[in-house]
Enzyme design. Structure first.
Site, mmCIF file in Angstrom:
data_model
loop_
_atom_site.group_PDB
_atom_site.id
_atom_site.type_symbol
_atom_site.label_atom_id
_atom_site.label_comp_id
_atom_site.label_asym_id
_atom_site.label_seq_id
_atom_site.Cartn_x
_atom_site.Cartn_y
_atom_site.Cartn_z
ATOM 1 C CG ASP A 1 -1.609 4.768 4.035
ATOM 2 O OD1 ASP A 1 -1.614 5.238 2.883
ATOM 3 O OD2 ASP A 1 -2.466 5.053 4.898
ATOM 4 C CG HIS B 1 -1.819 1.187 1.312
ATOM 5 N ND1 HIS B 1 -3.156 1.068 1.603
ATOM 6 C CD2 HIS B 1 -1.616 2.510 1.112
ATOM 7 C CE1 HIS B 1 -3.717 2.265 1.591
ATOM 8 N NE2 HIS B 1 -2.794 3.171 1.307
ATOM 9 C CG HIS C 1 -9.783 4.481 3.585
ATOM 10 N ND1 HIS C 1 -8.587 5.146 3.673
ATOM 11 C CD2 HIS C 1 -10.517 4.911 4.644
ATOM 12 C CE1 HIS C 1 -8.596 5.942 4.730
ATOM 13 N NE2 HIS C 1 -9.759 5.816 5.330
ATOM 14 C CG HIS D 1 -0.771 7.180 -0.899
ATOM 15 N ND1 HIS D 1 -2.003 7.393 -1.480
ATOM 16 C CD2 HIS D 1 -1.004 6.490 0.237
ATOM 17 C CE1 HIS D 1 -2.946 6.846 -0.726
ATOM 18 N NE2 HIS D 1 -2.363 6.292 0.330
ATOM 19 C CE LYS E 1 -7.956 2.313 -0.614
ATOM 20 N NZ LYS E 1 -6.722 2.602 0.055
ATOM 21 C CG HIS F 1 -4.925 2.101 5.989
ATOM 22 N ND1 HIS F 1 -6.260 2.027 6.227
ATOM 23 C CD2 HIS F 1 -4.786 2.829 4.849
ATOM 24 C CE1 HIS F 1 -6.905 2.670 5.272
ATOM 25 N NE2 HIS F 1 -6.043 3.157 4.413
HETATM 26 O O1 DOR Z 1 -3.185 9.343 5.769
HETATM 27 C C1 DOR Z 1 -3.599 9.075 4.654
HETATM 28 N N1 DOR Z 1 -3.088 9.647 3.561
HETATM 29 N N2 DOR Z 1 -4.595 8.203 4.541
HETATM 30 C C2 DOR Z 1 -5.198 7.964 3.377
HETATM 31 O O2 DOR Z 1 -6.098 7.177 3.336
HETATM 32 C C3 DOR Z 1 -4.799 8.705 2.166
HETATM 33 C C4 DOR Z 1 -3.437 9.182 2.259
HETATM 34 C C5 DOR Z 1 -3.076 10.220 1.216
HETATM 35 O O3 DOR Z 1 -3.401 10.018 0.043
HETATM 36 O O4 DOR Z 1 -2.477 11.221 1.564
HETATM 37 ZN ZN ZN Z 2 -3.318 5.118 1.730
#
Ligand code: DOR
Ligand code: ZN
Length: 346
Positions: A247, A13, A136, A15, A99, A174
């Protein structure tokens, strides 16, 4: 000297964003991780297979030469997602999961799902073809306290969905609560959970005690200490239903340090050092490889990586840069609030 050699890890997971942030952060993942499941919450989101193919190209173009890294792409589920497009994406080997963001749950989730009934045709198709749904797991109803949103999601959305479509493989991402851990442990099949690095290390005090600390704010928000302890037990247990999804969610500092700061903690640079520290504290270094390198591939039906990673326990604390500089600005790196000694050998 203490060393630990494990199969090269994957991040289930992650970003990566796009543009200058992507170019700035990618090497913090590709240095250590062979593969990562890439979150689709860009603006606009990655909704179709064509969007995912284009995003994959942009990621590959940003990977430093010499690093071997495979992005595993996901689609952002909307009420209008076309089952045929999803199936075609899986068939082409381009899509690893879909997702589900409940609309409004987190960063860039406004196109998420409001009424799950509308997504049933896609979910049914996914169950047929064996494509996992990543969720999520938080409700967004204003009446539900932010610290209860995961537990209420399990009761009111996840459990009914699993009863309606037991064949659907679901990754509860998460996990932050004891309720989440217990729900996964007590499930009979088709459910696994990812756990982040930071939720093994911080509880909600990190965000609120002694001043408000935006770099410890993420979603789902860190909970009370007993939840953190339940997560540590699950992560270090060797139970293959719990594995790493960092995450890691970079936001440039001005977007965190303001009156309405974004959710997200940037842990990619020091995740492996933090995890080795946590597993050592739990007397569970022998389970680290299962958590970071074996259970995730098994769940997603992929072979574990053949390459190895060696971690070395140094006598002196490591010095990590406090910030990752990018063309879009600086991003603060997660500070676990204790010294780190485990170093990934280059
Ligand atoms: O803390 C987070 N940041 N939780 C999420 O679900 C999304 C993520 C983000 O894209 O910044
Ligand atoms: Zn995330």
């Amino acid at each position: 000297m203490k060393t630990l050699t494990i199969r090269r890890p994957d991040d289930w997971h992650l970003h990566l964003r796009d543009g200058e942030v992507l170019s700035g952060v990618i090497e913090d993942t590709s240095r250590h991780f062979a593969r990562a499941i890439i979150m689709p919450n860009l603006v606009p989101p990655v909704v179709t297979t064509a969007d995912a193919a284009a995003y994959r190209e942009r990621i590959m173009a940003a990977v430093p030469s010499g690093d071997r890294f495979q992005p595993l792409m996901t689609l952002y589920l909307t009420e209008g997602t076309d089952p045929q497009d999803v199936a075609a994406g899986k068939e082409r080997g381009l899509i690893t999961a879909v997702k589900l963001y409940p609309a409004g749950a987190t960063t860039n989730s406004s196109s998420g799902v409001r009424n799950i009934d509308k997504a049933m045709p896609v979910l049914e198709r996914m169950a047929e073809i064996g494509l996992p749904l990543c969720v999520h797991g938080e409700v967004t109803t204003a009446e539900v306290d932010i610290f209860d949103r995961e537990a209420v999601f399990i009761e009111t959305v996840l459990d009914p969905l699993r009863k309606r479509l037991p064949e659907l493989k679901i990754t509860m991402e998460h996990v932050t609560t004891k309720e989440g851990v217990d729900y996964i442990k007590n499930s009979s099949a088709n459910l696994a959970g990812t756990i982040t690095t930071h939720h093994l290390i911080i509880n909600r005090n990190a965000i609120l005690v002694g001043g408000i600390r935006p770099h410890y704010y993420c979603l789902p928000v860190a909970k009370r200490e007993h939840h953190r302890l339940a997560l540590r037990t699950a992560a270090t247990s060797g139970d293959p239903r719990f594995f790493l999804g960092t995450d890691s969610a970079p936001h440039v500092d001005p977007l965190k340090e303001c009156a309405c700061g974004c959710a997200g903690i940037y842990t990619s640079p020091n995740t492996m050092s933090c995890l080795a520290h946590v597993f050592e504290e739990e007397n569970a270094l022998a389970q680290l490889e299962a958590f970071t390198s074996l259970s995730g591939p098994a769940w997603y039906g992929l072979p574990p990586n053949e390459e190895r990673m060696t971690l070395v326990r140094r006598d002196e604390p490591l010095q990590f840069p406090k910030k990752r500089e990018t063309g879009a600005g600086a991003i603060t790196v997660f500070d676990p609030l204790f010294p780190l000694y485990w170093e990934v050998e280059a």
